[in-house]
Design an enzyme around this catalytic site. Structure first.
Site, PDB file in Angstrom:
ATOM      1  N   CYS A  44      26.117  95.728  23.767  1.00 22.09           N
ATOM      2  CA  CYS A  44      26.125  94.336  23.297  1.00 22.09           C
ATOM      3  C   CYS A  44      27.448  93.930  22.657  1.00 22.09           C
ATOM      4  O   CYS A  44      27.920  92.821  22.838  1.00 22.09           O
ATOM      5  CB  CYS A  44      24.998  94.111  22.294  1.00 22.09           C
TER       6      CYS A  44
ATOM      7  N   GLY B 185      43.166 109.990  28.878  1.00 24.10           N
ATOM      8  CA  GLY B 185      42.222 110.500  29.864  1.00 24.10           C
ATOM      9  C   GLY B 185      42.024 109.547  31.026  1.00 24.10           C
ATOM     10  O   GLY B 185      41.880 109.981  32.177  1.00 24.10           O
ATOM     11  N   SER B 186      42.018 108.250  30.728  1.00 29.85           N
ATOM     12  CA  SER B 186      41.820 107.262  31.803  1.00 29.85           C
ATOM     13  C   SER B 186      42.954 107.309  32.820  1.00 29.85           C
ATOM     14  O   SER B 186      42.722 107.225  34.032  1.00 29.85           O
ATOM     15  CB  SER B 186      41.708 105.850  31.209  1.00 29.85           C
TER      16      SER B 186
ATOM     17  N   SER C 254      42.217 114.501  27.135  1.00 30.55           N
ATOM     18  CA  SER C 254      42.852 113.541  26.227  1.00 30.55           C
ATOM     19  C   SER C 254      42.893 114.115  24.820  1.00 30.55           C
ATOM     20  O   SER C 254      41.879 114.588  24.301  1.00 30.55           O
ATOM     21  CB  SER C 254      42.070 112.222  26.233  1.00 30.55           C
ATOM     22  N   ALA C 255      44.060 114.067  24.174  1.00 28.57           N
ATOM     23  CA  ALA C 255      44.276 114.744  22.890  1.00 28.57           C
ATOM     24  C   ALA C 255      43.384 114.230  21.774  1.00 28.57           C
ATOM     25  O   ALA C 255      42.949 114.999  20.911  1.00 28.57           O
ATOM     26  CB  ALA C 255      45.746 114.601  22.474  1.00 28.57           C
TER      27      ALA C 255
ATOM     28  N   GLN D 297      35.575 114.986  27.372  1.00 32.36           N
ATOM     29  CA  GLN D 297      34.646 115.322  26.293  1.00 32.36           C
ATOM     30  C   GLN D 297      34.523 116.831  26.072  1.00 32.36           C
ATOM     31  O   GLN D 297      34.145 117.268  24.984  1.00 32.36           O
ATOM     32  CB  GLN D 297      33.250 114.744  26.593  1.00 32.36           C
TER      33      GLN D 297
ATOM     34  N   ASN E  35      29.781 111.838  27.997  1.00 33.49           N
ATOM     35  CA  ASN E  35      30.214 111.294  26.714  1.00 33.49           C
ATOM     36  C   ASN E  35      29.079 110.683  25.903  1.00 33.49           C
ATOM     37  O   ASN E  35      29.176 110.565  24.682  1.00 33.49           O
ATOM     38  CB  ASN E  35      31.311 110.243  26.930  1.00 33.49           C
TER      39      ASN E  35
END
Length: 394
Positions: A325, A71-72, A199-200, A179, A151
């Site tokens: 964090c 996806g990115s 994205s798969a 998503q 997301n």
């Protein structure tokens, strides 16, 4: 109880049908799709069949689908590709404050390269402010990029209205639907979408493969230089097994969409209702109606999200937090801050994302343990003790 996986927004396990479809392409049918001999031609055919499966799911032409690694990459290709190919028309891009880093970081990089970017706000439920979006459009605006569904808080955006605004002002519209694909019916023609990323591994397919829809007629620059794969737009030998898996996964997702969504939503609603009954001083983040079926994001006051995650992990429960964090940052989620949560409440958020393999028995186990963990962590907090004292003295 074995591991209970409730982080399906992060990734999903591969469906058994998908794995079965992929297996031959690792060792039996291993030819390069660009080759002219039979095992190459057979694999080329398998890639094109998967392209048809994706196109059918989105209601577009197979020639408008390009396979990527994730996806990115799809987001980067769409945003950078459209921005640079249409730079002669203008250098202004519009996005939102709650996008995935794949979009936000791409936009920040484009700003360094001379582009102008406007970041549109959202309301307290994470819904895009449409008036702010339309007012941000300039004569130099070439692209609007707004995610289909968030997301973190699961909010589904008014995509059709955004598409109408984009068309009215003759601006291209890209949506990061990573998503949403597999959970929401998407018709790119009806919604006025010019480019879409998916994205798969978000819908029970393999990791390392994605796809990008770009409407015919939309100019965009190639992202990877090299060979002439993907009609000259994305160089590199095709990940045949992954592409076959993506095609099968998207076919299954939309074949079983209503049945799975009904199950997932009922488990999500049950979880939220029980937590509301049994744990005080919480906040549900995101719109409960315009929302992905399996998503729940709840802030627990007087608790650190990291503490919740670590204690849940000790019980074999996988979830995620609105605090970053573990990635080396002490800042809470940019999404939770954008919807107006103060830092101290945003830090105590917990996202669970239910999938088709989860059961009510698992959700009951999570609820019981979460109640115990929250109570124990609050008893250890001086802020909780101070708050209770004030409440008792009112």
């Amino acid at each position: 109880m074995d591991t209970i996986y409730l982080d399906n927004s992060a990734t999903t396990r591969v469906d058994d049908e998908v794995l079965k479809a992929m297996l031959p392409y690792f060792s039996e049918s291993y030819g390069n799709p660009s080759s002219i001999y039979k095992i190459g031609r057979d694999n080329k055919k398998a890639v094109e069949e998967a392209r048809e499966q994706v196109a059918k799911a989105l209601n577009c032409e197979a020639s408008e689908i390009y396979f990527t690694s994730c996806g990115s990459e799809s987001d980067n290709t769409a945003i950078r590709g459209i921005a640079y190919a249409n730079k002669s028309k203008g250098n202004h891009i519009i996005t939102s404050k709650i996008e995935h880093p794949a979009v936000l970081e791409t936009c920040k990089q484009l700003e360094k390269e001379g582009f102008e970017v406007s970041y549109i706000g959202v309301d307290e439920n994470g819904i895009l402010k449409l008036d702010e979006l339309e007012n941000a459009i300039k004569p130099t605006t070439t692209l609007i990029s707004i995610m289909f569904a968030n997301n973190e808080i699961g909010t589904i955006q008014p995509i059709k209205e955004i598409g109408e605004i984009a068309k009215k002002h003759q601006v291209f519209f890209h949506t990061d639907a990573v998503q949403a694909v597999g959970s929401v019916k998407i018709d790119v023609k009806e919604l006025g979408i010019d480019a879409l990323s998916l994205s798969a591994h978000k819908f029970y397919g393999p990791k390392g493969v994605g796809a990008l829809y770009i409407r015919k007629g939309v100019k965009f620059d190639r992202f990877l230089n090299g060979g002439h794969q993907e009609r000259g737009k994305r160089a590199g030998t095709e990940n045949v097994a992954g592409i076959v898996g993506l095609g099968k996964a998207i076919e299954i997702a939309y074949r079983d969409l209503e049945e799975h969504n009904k199950l997932i939503k009922s488990l999500r609603d049950y979880y939220v209702e029980e937590i509301q009954k049994r744990i005080p001083y919480i906040k549900i983040n995101g719109d409960m109606e315009k929302r992905l079926p399996g998503n729940s994001n709840i802030s627990f006051r007087f608790i650190e999200g990291e503490g919740l995650l670590l204690n849940l992990d000790l019980k074999g429960i996988c979830a995620s937090s609105g605090s970053a964090c573990t990635s080396g940052s002490l800042d809470p989620s940019h999404v939770l801050l954008a919807i107006g949560l103060p830092h101290e409440i945003a830090h105590g958020s917990l996202r669970i994302s239910i999938g088709k393999y989860n059961t009510k028995e698992e959700i009951d186990y999570v609820i019981e343990n979460l109640v115990e963990i929250v109570n124990r962590l609050r008893e250890m907090s001086p802020l909780w003790e101070e708050f209770i004292e004030k409440e008792e003295n009112k």
